[in-house]
Design a protein around this motif. Structure first.
Motif, short mmCIF file in Angstrom:
data_model
loop_
_atom_site.label_atom_id
_atom_site.label_comp_id
_atom_site.label_asym_id
_atom_site.label_seq_id
_atom_site.Cartn_x
_atom_site.Cartn_y
_atom_site.Cartn_z
N THR A 229 28.72 -2.99 28.55
CA THR A 229 29.40 -2.15 29.55
C THR A 229 28.71 -2.26 30.90
O THR A 229 27.49 -2.15 30.99
N LEU A 230 29.53 -2.46 31.93
CA LEU A 230 29.05 -2.44 33.31
C LEU A 230 29.73 -1.27 34.01
O LEU A 230 30.95 -1.16 34.01
N VAL A 231 28.92 -0.40 34.60
CA VAL A 231 29.45 0.78 35.29
C VAL A 231 29.08 0.68 36.76
O VAL A 231 27.90 0.65 37.12
N ILE A 232 30.11 0.59 37.61
CA ILE A 232 29.86 0.64 39.06
C ILE A 232 29.68 2.10 39.42
O ILE A 232 30.60 2.91 39.31
N ALA A 233 28.46 2.46 39.82
CA ALA A 233 28.10 3.86 39.97
C ALA A 233 28.34 4.34 41.39
O ALA A 233 27.84 3.76 42.35
N HIS A 234 29.14 5.40 41.53
CA HIS A 234 29.34 6.06 42.82
C HIS A 234 28.56 7.37 42.85
O HIS A 234 27.92 7.70 43.84
N ARG A 235 28.64 8.11 41.75
CA ARG A 235 27.82 9.34 41.61
C ARG A 235 26.71 9.04 40.61
O ARG A 235 26.97 8.76 39.44
N LEU A 236 25.49 9.09 41.07
CA LEU A 236 24.36 8.66 40.24
C LEU A 236 24.14 9.57 39.05
O LEU A 236 23.52 9.15 38.06
N SER A 237 24.64 10.79 39.09
CA SER A 237 24.47 11.68 37.95
C SER A 237 25.20 11.17 36.72
O SER A 237 24.88 11.56 35.59
N THR A 238 26.19 10.29 36.92
CA THR A 238 26.99 9.79 35.79
C THR A 238 26.34 8.61 35.10
O THR A 238 26.82 8.18 34.05
N VAL A 239 25.26 8.03 35.63
CA VAL A 239 24.66 6.84 35.04
C VAL A 239 23.26 7.12 34.49
O VAL A 239 22.54 6.20 34.13
N ARG A 240 22.87 8.38 34.45
CA ARG A 240 21.50 8.71 34.01
C ARG A 240 21.24 8.29 32.58
O ARG A 240 20.10 7.97 32.21
N ALA A 241 22.27 8.29 31.74
CA ALA A 241 22.07 7.98 30.32
C ALA A 241 22.26 6.50 29.98
O ALA A 241 22.14 6.12 28.82
N LEU A 242 22.53 5.67 30.97
CA LEU A 242 22.74 4.24 30.70
C LEU A 242 21.41 3.56 30.36
O LEU A 242 20.33 4.03 30.72
N ASP A 243 21.52 2.41 29.67
CA ASP A 243 20.31 1.70 29.23
C ASP A 243 19.51 1.15 30.40
O ASP A 243 18.28 1.16 30.38
N ALA B 71 11.09 7.64 39.47
CA ALA B 71 9.64 7.79 39.62
C ALA B 71 9.04 6.79 40.61
O ALA B 71 7.86 6.91 40.96
N ARG B 72 9.84 5.83 41.05
CA ARG B 72 9.32 4.79 41.94
C ARG B 72 9.25 5.34 43.38
O ARG B 72 10.28 5.69 43.96
N PRO B 73 8.06 5.41 44.00
CA PRO B 73 7.94 5.94 45.37
C PRO B 73 8.69 5.04 46.37
O PRO B 73 8.65 3.82 46.27
N ASN B 74 9.40 5.66 47.30
CA ASN B 74 10.09 4.95 48.38
C ASN B 74 11.14 3.95 47.88
O ASN B 74 11.50 3.01 48.59
N GLY B 75 11.60 4.12 46.64
CA GLY B 75 12.62 3.22 46.12
C GLY B 75 14.00 3.57 46.64
O GLY B 75 14.29 4.72 47.01
N ILE B 76 14.87 2.58 46.69
CA ILE B 76 16.25 2.78 47.16
C ILE B 76 16.97 3.76 46.24
O ILE B 76 17.66 4.68 46.68
N TYR B 77 16.84 3.55 44.92
CA TYR B 77 17.53 4.43 43.97
C TYR B 77 17.05 5.87 44.13
O TYR B 77 17.87 6.80 44.13
N ARG B 78 15.77 6.05 44.27
CA ARG B 78 15.24 7.42 44.43
C ARG B 78 15.82 8.08 45.67
O ARG B 78 16.20 9.26 45.63
N ARG C 192 19.32 12.11 47.93
CA ARG C 192 20.33 12.45 48.94
C ARG C 192 21.53 13.11 48.28
O ARG C 192 22.05 14.11 48.76
N GLN C 193 21.99 12.53 47.15
CA GLN C 193 23.14 13.12 46.48
C GLN C 193 22.79 14.49 45.90
O GLN C 193 23.62 15.40 45.92
N ALA C 194 21.57 14.63 45.40
CA ALA C 194 21.16 15.93 44.87
C ALA C 194 21.12 16.98 45.98
O ALA C 194 21.55 18.13 45.79
N LEU C 195 20.64 16.58 47.16
CA LEU C 195 20.59 17.50 48.29
C LEU C 195 21.99 17.90 48.73
O LEU C 195 22.26 19.06 49.04
N GLU C 196 22.91 16.94 48.76
CA GLU C 196 24.30 17.24 49.14
C GLU C 196 24.93 18.21 48.14
O GLU C 196 25.71 19.10 48.51
N LEU C 197 24.57 18.03 46.85
CA LEU C 197 25.11 18.93 45.83
C LEU C 197 24.60 20.34 46.04
O LEU C 197 25.34 21.33 45.95
N VAL C 198 23.30 20.48 46.35
CA VAL C 198 22.71 21.80 46.59
C VAL C 198 23.36 22.45 47.79
O VAL C 198 23.70 23.64 47.78
#
Length: 609
Positions: free
Chosen positions: A543-557, A578-585, A590-596
């Protein structure tokens, strides 16, 4: 100027006529029989004035009681009836034959055009209006009907009539035959020159605006929901008005030029009539022609004049049909974009292991590649999320797996098989996709669900709908699974369309699954149902999931983070966060902040209450 010279001057004429003759060659016996019947019928018309003249000579030269005059009159009468009968019979067979010929060609042209449009590249479809494409095909089909009639039933008999009459008159009066030949050639030359150089360019431009008009209508009608949403009916009326004004101006110029062309042709025929009748009267004055001869000449000329007068109309029809077919012929000349290799074979995907081996890819004429030497492996049964900014290469990645584009270098292999050597249809039937905005046909829900497996039983369709959490809402519809969903599925809500698309993927039961994650715009209840269905659908599949909302891909391998065509980060959700200054982080925070921030006004409202 000959017809060959005329056609040679315009590439459009060469292309369209070559296209038409190619289809004639698919029915050679029928096309030859039609031409032979038309030539025979026209030769009967050529001979009719000769026996009309002999009938007049017999009547004028003696009494009906004289055996010689009677026999001559009856012989001429019998030949006139026989020639008329030959004309009727041969034209009957010719018209029946051309009906079959043209309808088969029109059917083949429509099928060929549809075949090509279905297989044109994704870019071609993205840059083309559906309404314009349909207009090009239908207009070209009916233009081909007119073209066949014009060539076989009009221009061919006119040419035979002109040649036959010139030879017959020239046999008795060489000067008269020469006058007819010169006058007819000048007339045809004038007609061809005006049609090609004066009318055709204006008609070509008018047709281009006719195509734009069709595209503008289709664009506004297909987006009517947006028009209504913004109360923009008047604005769209005005926009279409500008297009129709241009179309009107271009069409008006074409029709006016056609009128000028017709007037010039009639003037030329008037000069030719005066010359021929004047010569006939001169021969009578000099004693070189009798009453029957005058009847022969006048009848021949008036029959010929009818053909010549119609030649002008036929050439205008020829020019118009060629203009109408240009865009269709051009469509047939365009490359398909992605084509199967000559030795392409069906691909057999059993496990679903995907490998990119030093893949380089760039779009069209772009000099800078999106991917350069991209190498990675997705193991069989692995669930992988594709993450990154818009334009980073996520969607292109899955399109290359489907071979919607060809790579510029390297290989993409599935279970060790190069997708470039596989038959495209077999590849795509083994890859199920649920798009961000699912597209449904204006067909029944059952047909839409079974699209990936058209032979599925009703029990299989219902089972797939249940797995996709779609059965309950379908069962509540008045016609259930027989309900028509409207164009592109507009009768259904977004969540309902998504669940039908997931049911379609369940029924396809493909070993590879692509999910363009699309729950961000749905209500909470629909999102929950779709997430449950997606979890079930992913089980046991690569399965390949194109992720728009990162909360939906947390359980992927595994997650692949794209940036400008490169995979810059790789790992599961916990490792990447956990990676400092990473793009994913950064994206996740940013999405978590927008949700808050989005939840804050709700909390304030609750406290105020």
């Amino acid at each position: 100027m000959t017809l060959l010279t005329f056609f040679g001057r315009g590439s459009a004429f060469r292309d369209v006529l070559g296209f038409t003759f190619k289809h004639w060659r698919r029915q050679p016996l029928r096309a030859s029989a039609i031409a032979a019947a038309i030539i025979g019928a026209t030769l009967a018309d050529v001979m009719t004035p000769l026996f009309s003249g002999r009938l007049v000579s017999a009547v004028a030269g003696g009494s009906a009681h004289e055996p010689a005059a009677w026999d001559a009159a009856m012989s001429a009468f019998t030949m006139l009836v026989a020639l008329a009968l030959v004309t009727v019979v041969l034209r009957y067979f010719a018209f029946n034959g051309i009906t079959v010929l043209t309808l088969r060609i029109m059917r083949d042209v429509a099928a060929d055009a549809f075949y090509r449009v279905q297989r044109f590249s994704t870019d071609w479809h993205a840059n083309s209006f559906a309404g314009s494409t349909v207009r090009k095909v239908t207009r070209g089909m009916w233009a081909l009907d007119l073209l066949d009639d014009t060539i076989l039933l009009a221009l061919l008999p006119a040419a035979v009539m002109l040649a036959g009459t010139t030879v017959l008159l020239g046999w008795y009066w060489p000067l008269l035959g020469l006058a007819v030949a010169v006058g007819a050639i000048l007339y045809i030359t004038l007609t061809l020159s005006l049609s090609l150089g004066f009318v055709a360019p204006a008609a070509r431009l008018a047709n281009s605006w006719d195509t734009r008009l069709g595209g503008a209508l289709a664009d506004a009608i297909s987006c009517n929901a947006v028009v209504k949403a913004f109360g923009a009916e008047a604005r769209e009326d005005a926009r279409l008005g500008r297009v129709t004004a241009k179309w009107q101006a271009r069409t008006d110029r074409t029709w006016r030029r056609g009128t000028v062309n017709g007037t010039a042709q009639m003037s030329m025929l008037l000069v030719l009539r005066a010359a021929v009748i004047g010569l006939a009267v001169l021969f009578w004055v000099e004693g070189a022609a009798g009453p029957g001869d005058l009847a022969f000449v006048l009848t021949s000329f008036f029959v010929l004049q009818g053909y010549l007068r119609e030649i002008g109309q036929h050439i205008r029809n020829l020019q118009r049909s060629v203009n109408d077919m240009e865009e269709l012929v051009e469509m047939h000349r365009q490359p398909l974009g992605v084509v199967d290799a000559p030795d392409a074979r069906p691909i057999a995907i059993t496990r679903g292991r995907i490998e990119f081996d030093r893949v380089t890819f760039h779009y069209g004429a772009h000099t800078t590649p999106l991917y350069r030497d991209l190498s990675l492996v997705i193991e069989a049964g692995e669930r992988v999320g594709l993450v990154g900014h818009s334009g980073s290469g996520k969607t292109t990645f899955v399109k290359l797996i489907q071979r919607l584009y060809d790579v510029s270098g390297g290989q993409i292999r599935i279970d060790g098989q190069d997708v470039a050597q596989a038959a495209q249809a077999s590849l795509r039937t083994q890859i199920a996709i649920v798009q961000q905005e699912p597209i449904l046909f204006h067909r029944s829900l059952a047909e839409n669900i079974a699209y990936g497996r058209p032979g599925a039983s009703m029990a299989d369709i219902v089972a797939a709908a249940e797995l996709a959490n779609a059965h309950d809402f379908i069962a509540q519809l008045p016609k259930g699974y027989g309900t028509l969903v409207g164009e592109r599925g507009v009768k259904l809500s977004g969540g309902e369309r998504q669940r039908v698309a997931i049911a379609r993927a369940f029924l396809a039961d493909a070993p590879i699954l692509i999910l363009d994650e699309a729950t961000s715009s749905l209500d909470s209840e629909s999102e929950l149902l779709i997430q449950e269905a997606m979890e079930r659908l992913m089980q046991g599949r690569t399965t390949l999931v194109i992720a728009h909302r990162l909360s939906t891909v947390r359980a992927l391998d595994r997650l692949l983070v794209f940036d400008r065509g490169r995979v810059v980060e790789e790992g599961d959700h916990a490792a990447l966060v956990a990676r400092p200054n990473g793009i994913y982080r950064r994206l996740f925070e940013r999405q978590a902040l927008e949700l808050v921030r989005g939840l804050q006004p709700q909390d304030d409202a609750l406290r105020a209450g």
